[in-house]
Design a protein around this motif. Structure first.
Motif, PDB file in Angstrom:
ATOM      1  N   ASP A 207      -4.453  10.690 -12.500  1.00 38.63           N
ATOM      2  CA  ASP A 207      -4.109  12.010 -11.972  1.00 38.63           C
ATOM      3  C   ASP A 207      -4.790  12.310 -10.637  1.00 38.63           C
ATOM      4  N   LEU A 208      -5.644  11.418 -10.181  1.00 39.93           N
ATOM      5  CA  LEU A 208      -6.375  11.640  -8.931  1.00 39.93           C
ATOM      6  C   LEU A 208      -5.556  11.207  -7.716  1.00 39.93           C
ATOM      7  N   PRO A 209      -5.695  11.897  -6.587  1.00 39.24           N
ATOM      8  CA  PRO A 209      -4.948  11.516  -5.379  1.00 39.24           C
ATOM      9  C   PRO A 209      -5.226  10.084  -4.932  1.00 39.24           C
ATOM     10  N   GLY A 210      -6.450   9.604  -5.135  1.00 35.13           N
ATOM     11  CA  GLY A 210      -6.789   8.260  -4.683  1.00 35.13           C
ATOM     12  C   GLY A 210      -6.213   7.145  -5.516  1.00 35.13           C
ATOM     13  N   PHE A 211      -5.644   7.476  -6.672  1.00 39.17           N
ATOM     14  CA  PHE A 211      -5.114   6.436  -7.548  1.00 39.17           C
ATOM     15  C   PHE A 211      -3.958   5.676  -6.892  1.00 39.17           C
ATOM     16  N   ALA A 212      -3.091   6.386  -6.199  1.00 41.14           N
ATOM     17  CA  ALA A 212      -1.929   5.744  -5.566  1.00 41.14           C
ATOM     18  C   ALA A 212      -2.378   4.685  -4.561  1.00 41.14           C
ATOM     19  N   ASP A 213      -3.451   4.940  -3.824  1.00 36.18           N
ATOM     20  CA  ASP A 213      -3.938   3.977  -2.847  1.00 36.18           C
ATOM     21  C   ASP A 213      -4.485   2.724  -3.527  1.00 36.18           C
ATOM     22  N   VAL A 214      -5.174   2.912  -4.643  1.00 36.30           N
ATOM     23  CA  VAL A 214      -5.710   1.773  -5.388  1.00 36.30           C
ATOM     24  C   VAL A 214      -4.567   0.896  -5.911  1.00 36.30           C
ATOM     25  N   VAL A 215      -3.528   1.532  -6.424  1.00 32.31           N
ATOM     26  CA  VAL A 215      -2.379   0.778  -6.926  1.00 32.31           C
ATOM     27  C   VAL A 215      -1.654   0.070  -5.777  1.00 32.31           C
ATOM     28  N   ALA A 216      -1.504   0.762  -4.640  1.00 34.34           N
ATOM     29  CA  ALA A 216      -0.825   0.150  -3.484  1.00 34.34           C
ATOM     30  C   ALA A 216      -1.566  -1.094  -3.020  1.00 34.34           C
ATOM     31  N   GLU A 217      -2.891  -1.040  -3.010  1.00 33.98           N
ATOM     32  CA  GLU A 217      -3.694  -2.211  -2.628  1.00 33.98           C
ATOM     33  C   GLU A 217      -3.466  -3.361  -3.620  1.00 33.98           C
ATOM     34  N   PHE A 218      -3.407  -3.030  -4.902  1.00 28.92           N
ATOM     35  CA  PHE A 218      -3.167  -4.042  -5.919  1.00 28.92           C
ATOM     36  C   PHE A 218      -1.779  -4.655  -5.772  1.00 28.92           C
ATOM     37  N   GLU A 219      -0.782  -3.828  -5.539  1.00 27.21           N
ATOM     38  CA  GLU A 219       0.581  -4.337  -5.362  1.00 27.21           C
ATOM     39  C   GLU A 219       0.682  -5.241  -4.144  1.00 27.21           C
ATOM     40  N   THR A 220      -0.042  -4.912  -3.086  1.00 29.35           N
ATOM     41  CA  THR A 220      -0.064  -5.767  -1.890  1.00 29.35           C
ATOM     42  C   THR A 220      -0.623  -7.144  -2.230  1.00 29.35           C
ATOM     43  N   SER A 221      -1.656  -7.160  -3.055  1.00 32.08           N
ATOM     44  CA  SER A 221      -2.230  -8.447  -3.464  1.00 32.08           C
ATOM     45  C   SER A 221      -1.243  -9.256  -4.295  1.00 32.08           C
TER      46      SER A 221
END
Length: 225
Positions: A207-221
């Motif tokens: 539910d945190l705003p920063g979660f989307a960025d963490v997932v985006a970094e993972f998807e890039t990997s």
């Protein structure tokens, strides 16, 4: 030329809200939201995942106890990546003091249910799960919630082992508030998973705003793997 399958995002709820209601910040119109029947066993849940979503290339998101059927079914699915949010994979952390304390308290509480003492169950469980004391004046309002928790699946005893994640790119996100989930995250990380801590929302870091960025970094990997 064979075109690669599109990646679909499958979301598996925890022990509270089900389906899309459990993921209010997901805007992906193609996302899949699982909604297990309230009385479905963990084995039934794993079987549903394996049978209903076979043949799809998936990025699987699983919250809390939802991580248990997700891991049990993972190698029967085409999982491109696994995102575990505060995963309740207690089976892989047996022996750790915080985990054993939690299991011991829940076992004691469930013993009260077995003799028909729902109120006694709630007096033990409420402080553990919600952080506040049992209050007799609130019992009438909380009785139905107590009954639901008394009947919910337990997240241990299902044979989950950390090796079940081997070969599956995995991101674990915890909230930094509960030692049990941090220990589980650390154990999974020893098998090669990425472990990120997002404080501020306790058991729901998604539910945190920063979660989307963490997932985006993972998807890039994943794309670069």
């Amino acid at each position: 030329m064979i075109r690669e399958k599109a990646l679909r995002r499958l979301h598996i709820h925890g022990g509270g809200r089900r389906g899309a209601e459990a993921w209010p910040h997901v805007a992906d119109p193609d996302a899949i939201f699982v909604s297990f029947p309230a009385d479905a066993s963990i084995a039934d849940q794993a079987e549903e995942l394996a049978s209903e979503h076979r043949g799809e290339r998936l990025l699987v998101f699983a919250h809390s106890i939802g991580a248990v059927p997700a891991v049990l079914a993972a190698h029967r699915l085409e999982v491109a990546g696994l995102v575990l949010l505060e995963p309740a994979l207690y089976d892989i952390a047996r022996g750790h003091a915080a985990v054993e304390r939690h299991i011991g308290i829940v076992t004691e509480a469930r013993a009260r249910v077995a003799v028909g003492d729902l109120r006694g169950f709630w007096a033990i469980m409420r402080p553990l799960m919600f952080g506040g004391p049992f209050e007799a004046a609130r019992w009438e309002d909380e009785q139905s919630l107590a009954a639901r928790w008394a009947a919910t699946n337990l997240p241990w005893g299902h044979g989950v082992r950390e090796r079940m994640l081997d070969g599956i790119p995995t991101l674990v996100v915890t909230g930094g508030w509960n030692e049990e989930y941090e220990v589980i995250g650390e154990i999974i990380a020893t098998r090669g998973a990425v472990h990120r801590i997002l404080p501020g929302a306790q058991h729901r870091p998604q539910d945190l705003p920063g979660f989307a960025d963490v997932v985006a970094e993972f998807e890039t990997s994943l794309a670069g793997a």
